[in-house]
Scaffold this active site. Structure first.
Site: not given
Ligand SMILES: Cc1ncc(COP(=O)(O)O)c(C=O)c1O
Length: 413
Positions: A224, A372
């Site tokens: 996303y 950010r």
């Molecule tokens: C580096 C990182 N990993 C994982 C995620 C979140 O993953 P999810 O909500 O799809 O499990 C984010 C969300 O911003 C992120 O920045």
């Protein structure tokens, strides 16, 4: 761009920008400057029509026959292959599936299954929280077999002791945008006998990535953000083909070799399909595919070149505001180590981000003090950067951030 006169050199940069035509492929409200594509990418115009087609035609008319007739069942693999073209994976090494958090669980448990004589999952203290939470969950579930360890960001290589089974790192840091050297760290992990899982959430679609060139083992990332797949879009999981024998712990029926044989026992699919778990989310995958098809039309090196140029311009124009209003650059200037975002620390960071919305600038805030600004070369213009800095200055001059409602933290920042 009604509020300002754009310096002629910046107008020339926009006029000469080979990526400029992509802006019109996105739905962006007039006047808005959107600097949060690193959190939720903008809506590709084509997504609207594609989803209408999937819902009305493939679901409405085709009903269950669309699993085959509209290739729903093979979408995770087909879309995974397309993502692979952006991040240096071969066909058959990526599935688009689940969330990044769930894929982190799958990747670290798969890596642990390949390093049964080792017990440590290693990461760094400032990694994105879900990465660390998932490690802690695996530790808690393991009943003492596994230990989750985090060390200071610069101590990672020194912490690669001979009990480390898997190193989990995010390539582009979610706050500072600092980029880690994937090839060098992967080599260090392998030399120490560990496997590596890269979180590419802020990399894919933002910077060139070469997973196989770096000999990476596993990788995960969000759909996303820079892939423009829409809110809650499916994520992806990469497993190098040499690791397709790893036993998935999330042994759902869509990872079975013959899901429609309805056999009593789990028998994982031979290839990357074993890293799927349940039924693919077709609507989300359909939107994600539009975003990826769009970015595949662009030249990744051009995206990177423009992203760095936008960042340089932003940093240059913000310099006087740093002195006058107390912003401190929290990103590195060096191109080799800067992702597609620029971050500043400021004591009133949260309030300033809120006040900027009044001026039609959307950025985001990450506690405790980071503003950010995501730079998305497919839909940002150089002129937007100039205008953003003007609007930030106006928020500071007018103290628009100092309104009572901005002192109350919202649930989502
Ligand atoms: C580096 C990182 N990993 C994982 C995620 C979140 O993953 P999810 O909500 O799809 O499990 C984010 C969300 O911003 C992120 O920045």
């Amino acid at each position: 761009m009604t509020e300002t006169t754009i310096a002629p050199d910046v107008a020339a940069l926009d006029a000469a920008d080979p990526l400029a035509p992509f802006r019109d492929r996105f739905h962006l409200r007039e006047g808005l400057i959107y600097l949060d594509g690193n959190s939720l990418g903008a809506l590709p115009k084509a997504t609207v029509g594609r989803l209408a087609e999937v819902i009305g035609g493939e679901w409405g008319e085709g009903l269950i026959t669309s699993w085959l007739g509209a290739q729903w069942s093979t979408a995770p693999r087909r879309i995974g292959d397309k993502i692979g073209r952006l991040i240096g994976a071969k066909a058959g090494e990526i599935v688009a599936t689940d969330s990044t958090s769930v894929n982190i669980f799958k990747a670290i448990t798969a890596a642990l299954s390949l390093r049964r004589d080792r017990s440590v999952i290693l990461s760094e203290t400032t990694n994105f929280p879900t990465d660390i939470y998932m490690m802690q969950g695996v530790e808690a579930f393991s009943g003492g077999r596994v230990k989750a360890v985090t060390v200071a960001p610069d101590d990672i290589v020194a912490a690669l002791t001979d009990d480390v089974a898997v190193l989990l790192l995010t390539q582009v840091h979610y706050k500072s945008g600092r980029v880690r050297d994937m090839a060098e760290i992967t080599r260090a992990a392998h030399e120490a006998g560990a496997l590596i899982v890269w979180d590419l959430s802020h990399s894919a679609g933002a910077i060139p990535v070469d997973l196989n060139g770096a000999n990476a083992d596993f990788a995960v990332g969000c759909g996303y953000k820079y892939l423009n797949g829409g809110p809650g879009a499916p994520a992806y999981l990469f497993a190098a083909s040499r690791h397709h024998r790893a036993a998935p712990v999330l042994s759902g029926w869509f990872g079975h070799a013959r899901p429609f044989a309805f056999e009593e026992d789990y028998d994982p699919a031979a290839g990357i399909e074993r890293f799927q778990c349940g039924t693919p989310p077709v609507l989300g995958l359909s939107a994600l595919e539009v975003g990826i098809d769009l970015i595949l039309e662009a030249d990744m090196s051009e995206i990177r070149r423009k992203s760095l140029a936008l960042g340089d311009l932003f940093i240059e124009r913000m310099t006087p505001l740093c002195d006058a209003y107390g912003f401190a650059l929290a990103s590195v200037r060096d191109h080799a180590e800067r992702g597609s975002q620029v971050a500043y620390a400021h004591l009133q960071g949260y309030q300033i981000v809120q006040a900027l919305k009044e001026y039609d600038v959307i950025a985001d805030f990450r506690a405790p003090d980071i503003l950010r600004f995501g730079l998305t070369p497919l839909y940002l213009r150089y002129a937007d950067i100039i205008e953003t800095v003007r609007r930030i200055e106006r928020v500071c001059v007018t103290r628009a951030w100092d309104k009572p409602q901005y002192h109350q933290r919202a649930a989502v920042t």
